[in-house]
Motif scaffolding. Structure first.
Motif, short mmCIF file in Angstrom:
data_model
loop_
_atom_site.label_atom_id
_atom_site.label_comp_id
_atom_site.label_asym_id
_atom_site.label_seq_id
_atom_site.Cartn_x
_atom_site.Cartn_y
_atom_site.Cartn_z
N ASN A 25 0.79 -1.23 0.00
CA ASN A 25 0.00 0.00 0.00
C ASN A 25 0.82 1.28 0.00
OD1 ASN A 25 -2.50 -1.48 0.24
ND2 ASN A 25 -2.00 -1.81 2.39
N VAL A 26 2.07 1.21 0.46
CA VAL A 26 2.91 2.41 0.57
C VAL A 26 4.33 2.07 0.16
CG1 VAL A 26 1.54 3.43 2.45
CG2 VAL A 26 3.46 1.90 3.00
N ASP A 27 5.12 3.09 -0.12
CA ASP A 27 6.55 2.91 -0.38
C ASP A 27 7.33 3.31 0.87
OD1 ASP A 27 6.23 1.97 -2.94
OD2 ASP A 27 6.56 3.91 -3.90
N PHE A 28 8.22 2.45 1.32
CA PHE A 28 9.02 2.70 2.51
C PHE A 28 10.37 3.31 2.16
CE2 PHE A 28 6.19 -0.27 4.68
CZ PHE A 28 6.17 0.22 5.98
N SER A 29 10.84 4.16 3.05
CA SER A 29 12.20 4.66 2.96
C SER A 29 13.18 3.55 3.32
CB SER A 29 12.40 5.83 3.95
OG SER A 29 12.40 5.34 5.29
N ASP A 30 14.47 3.84 3.17
CA ASP A 30 15.46 2.95 3.74
C ASP A 30 15.19 2.83 5.24
OD1 ASP A 30 16.77 2.68 1.32
OD2 ASP A 30 18.17 4.31 1.73
N PRO A 31 15.51 1.70 5.86
CA PRO A 31 15.30 1.57 7.30
C PRO A 31 16.17 2.55 8.07
CG PRO A 31 16.60 -0.26 6.48
CD PRO A 31 16.11 0.48 5.27
N TYR A 32 15.60 3.11 9.14
CA TYR A 32 16.36 4.06 9.95
C TYR A 32 16.52 3.62 11.40
CZ TYR A 32 11.86 5.71 11.83
OH TYR A 32 10.64 5.79 12.44
N PHE A 33 15.95 2.45 11.76
CA PHE A 33 16.04 2.02 13.16
C PHE A 33 15.80 0.52 13.25
CE2 PHE A 33 14.51 1.41 17.51
CZ PHE A 33 15.44 2.13 18.23
N GLU A 34 16.64 -0.15 14.03
CA GLU A 34 16.46 -1.58 14.33
C GLU A 34 15.73 -1.69 15.67
OE1 GLU A 34 17.50 -4.11 12.45
OE2 GLU A 34 18.92 -3.18 11.05
N ALA A 35 14.65 -2.45 15.69
CA ALA A 35 13.82 -2.51 16.90
C ALA A 35 13.63 -3.94 17.38
CB ALA A 35 12.47 -1.87 16.64
N THR A 36 13.38 -4.08 18.68
CA THR A 36 13.00 -5.36 19.27
C THR A 36 11.74 -5.15 20.09
OG1 THR A 36 14.34 -4.97 21.26
CG2 THR A 36 15.41 -6.12 19.44
N GLN A 37 11.08 -6.24 20.46
CA GLN A 37 9.90 -6.17 21.30
C GLN A 37 10.28 -6.49 22.74
OE1 GLN A 37 6.78 -5.23 20.44
NE2 GLN A 37 7.47 -4.86 18.34
N ALA A 38 9.75 -5.72 23.66
CA ALA A 38 10.03 -5.93 25.08
C ALA A 38 8.78 -6.42 25.80
CB ALA A 38 10.53 -4.64 25.72
N VAL A 39 8.99 -7.24 26.81
CA VAL A 39 7.91 -7.68 27.70
C VAL A 39 8.09 -6.92 29.01
CG1 VAL A 39 6.85 -9.62 28.91
CG2 VAL A 39 7.86 -9.96 26.64
N LEU A 40 7.17 -6.03 29.31
CA LEU A 40 7.23 -5.26 30.56
C LEU A 40 6.20 -5.81 31.53
CD1 LEU A 40 8.66 -2.74 31.82
CD2 LEU A 40 6.60 -1.45 31.19
N VAL A 41 6.63 -6.03 32.77
CA VAL A 41 5.75 -6.65 33.77
C VAL A 41 5.87 -5.94 35.10
CG1 VAL A 41 5.98 -8.91 32.65
CG2 VAL A 41 7.51 -8.30 34.54
N ASP A 42 4.86 -6.16 35.95
CA ASP A 42 4.95 -5.73 37.33
C ASP A 42 6.03 -6.58 38.01
OD1 ASP A 42 4.29 -5.84 40.30
OD2 ASP A 42 2.78 -4.39 39.62
N LYS A 43 6.84 -5.97 38.84
CA LYS A 43 7.93 -6.69 39.49
C LYS A 43 7.44 -7.82 40.39
CE LYS A 43 11.46 -3.05 39.41
NZ LYS A 43 12.34 -2.16 40.20
N LYS A 44 6.18 -7.77 40.79
CA LYS A 44 5.62 -8.80 41.65
C LYS A 44 4.87 -9.88 40.87
CE LYS A 44 4.93 -5.38 45.34
NZ LYS A 44 3.92 -4.71 46.21
N SER A 45 4.91 -9.81 39.55
CA SER A 45 4.08 -10.70 38.74
C SER A 45 4.58 -12.14 38.68
CB SER A 45 4.01 -10.17 37.30
OG SER A 45 5.28 -10.28 36.66
N GLY A 46 5.88 -12.34 38.86
CA GLY A 46 6.44 -13.68 38.73
C GLY A 46 6.72 -14.07 37.29
N ILE A 47 6.46 -13.16 36.34
CA ILE A 47 6.72 -13.42 34.92
C ILE A 47 8.19 -13.11 34.63
CG2 ILE A 47 6.16 -12.72 32.56
CD1 ILE A 47 3.35 -11.97 33.62
N GLY A 48 8.91 -14.09 34.07
CA GLY A 48 10.32 -13.89 33.85
C GLY A 48 10.75 -13.98 32.40
#
Length: 287
Positions: A127-150
């Motif tokens: 649907n669109v034309d993209f520019s050259d890439p300008y940033f490398e990204a990753t996905q983060a998992v953010l949790v409550d410190k008391k959640s027990g999710i590691g």
């Protein structure tokens, strides 16, 4: 990316001070704006005389958010470089994120380009034309410190949140999860704060920005960082080759003369060379 033809210096103060929610249009170097022409330097045709109109979706710090009454951020500063090269000023329009996938506001002539921390994908390229890439990204998992999710693996059976229409949401769904969709990044964080969800999946630079706030850092932590192969790009209407070339030229020169690094450190944090894409074209995102 194409080989850089030349190096030049820029004054960063001029780069970052111009962006606002609606900016006053400036004149081109040849006063073209004063005569009402929509043609900028290099023969680039603009939707409005004397200004480069950018569609974005607010808030999405550190890429774009309203600070002290002005829209500012990493994306904003980079697009300011393009506007400066064209001899105009940037005007920003806040629009729904779903329109970025379809290119609706580009096709209707509302905006010249879109900048919203947007991942380059094969589906969006239809649907669109993209520019050259300008940033490398990753996905983060953010949790409550008391959640027990590691880790990401621990999210199964948990109440998970993500921003609607994003690759973070897509990635979670691709792994069999059913995240609660929030309209904006601010709403995602608020969902975590208020206990609507136990964890969120969102671009890591956004989480970096959140954790600069002491109260947020005291309550939440990054449980995992997922490499998804994502790269960000700016978009233009399909076939708008002159504007696309101007964007790519500005990005190439910013990386060559140090402007990119300075803007990265200002808006995101300590510079990591891995965050700046190399000379190769973007590969499809894993999500």
């Amino acid at each position: 990316m194409n080989t850089l033809l030349g190096r030049r210096t820029r004054t960063l103060a001029a780069i970052t001070a111009t962006a606002g929610l609606v900016l006053v249009a400036g004149c081109t170097s040849s006063d073209d704006a004063g005569s009402g022409t929509k043609t900028a330097a290099g023969g680039v045709e603009l939707v409005r005389a004397g200004q480069l109109t950018t569609c974005t979706h607010l808030p999405y710090p550190p890429f774009q958010s309203e600070i002290d009454g002005k829209v500012q951020g990493f994306d904003v500063s980079l697009v300011d470089l393009v506007a400066k090269d064209l001899g105009v000023k940037q005007e920003i329009k806040d629009t729904p994120f779903e329109n970025f996938k379809t290119g609706a506001f580009l096709n209707s002539g509302e905006c010249d380009l879109a900048a919203a921390g947007m991942t380059i994908t094969e589906e969006r390229k239809k649907n669109v034309d993209f520019s050259d890439p300008y940033f490398e990204a990753t996905q983060a998992v953010l949790v409550d410190k008391k959640s027990g999710i590691g880790s990401f693996a621990d999210l199964k059976g948990k109440k998970l949140g993500a921003q609607a229409q994003t690759t973070g949401e897509d990635y979670a769904k691709s792994k069999g999860l059913d995240p609660v969709s929030f309209e904006s990044s601010d709403a995602v964080l608020n969902g975590l704060r208020t206990g609507q969800v136990e964890a969120v999946v969102i671009d890591y630079p956004v989480v970096q920005g959140w954790l600069k706030d002491k109260a947020t850092a005291d309550a939440f932590e990054v449980a995992d960082n997922v490499e998804t192969g994502e790269q960000y790009g700016f978009t233009v209407k399909k076939g708008n080759t002159k504007l696309l070339a101007a964007i790519n030229k500005a990005l190439q020169e910013a990386q060559a003369d140090g402007s990119y690094k300075e803007l990265y450190e200002r808006w995101i944090g300590p510079y990591a060379a891995s965050a700046a894409p190399g000379a190769s074209a973007a590969s499809p995102s894993a999500s």
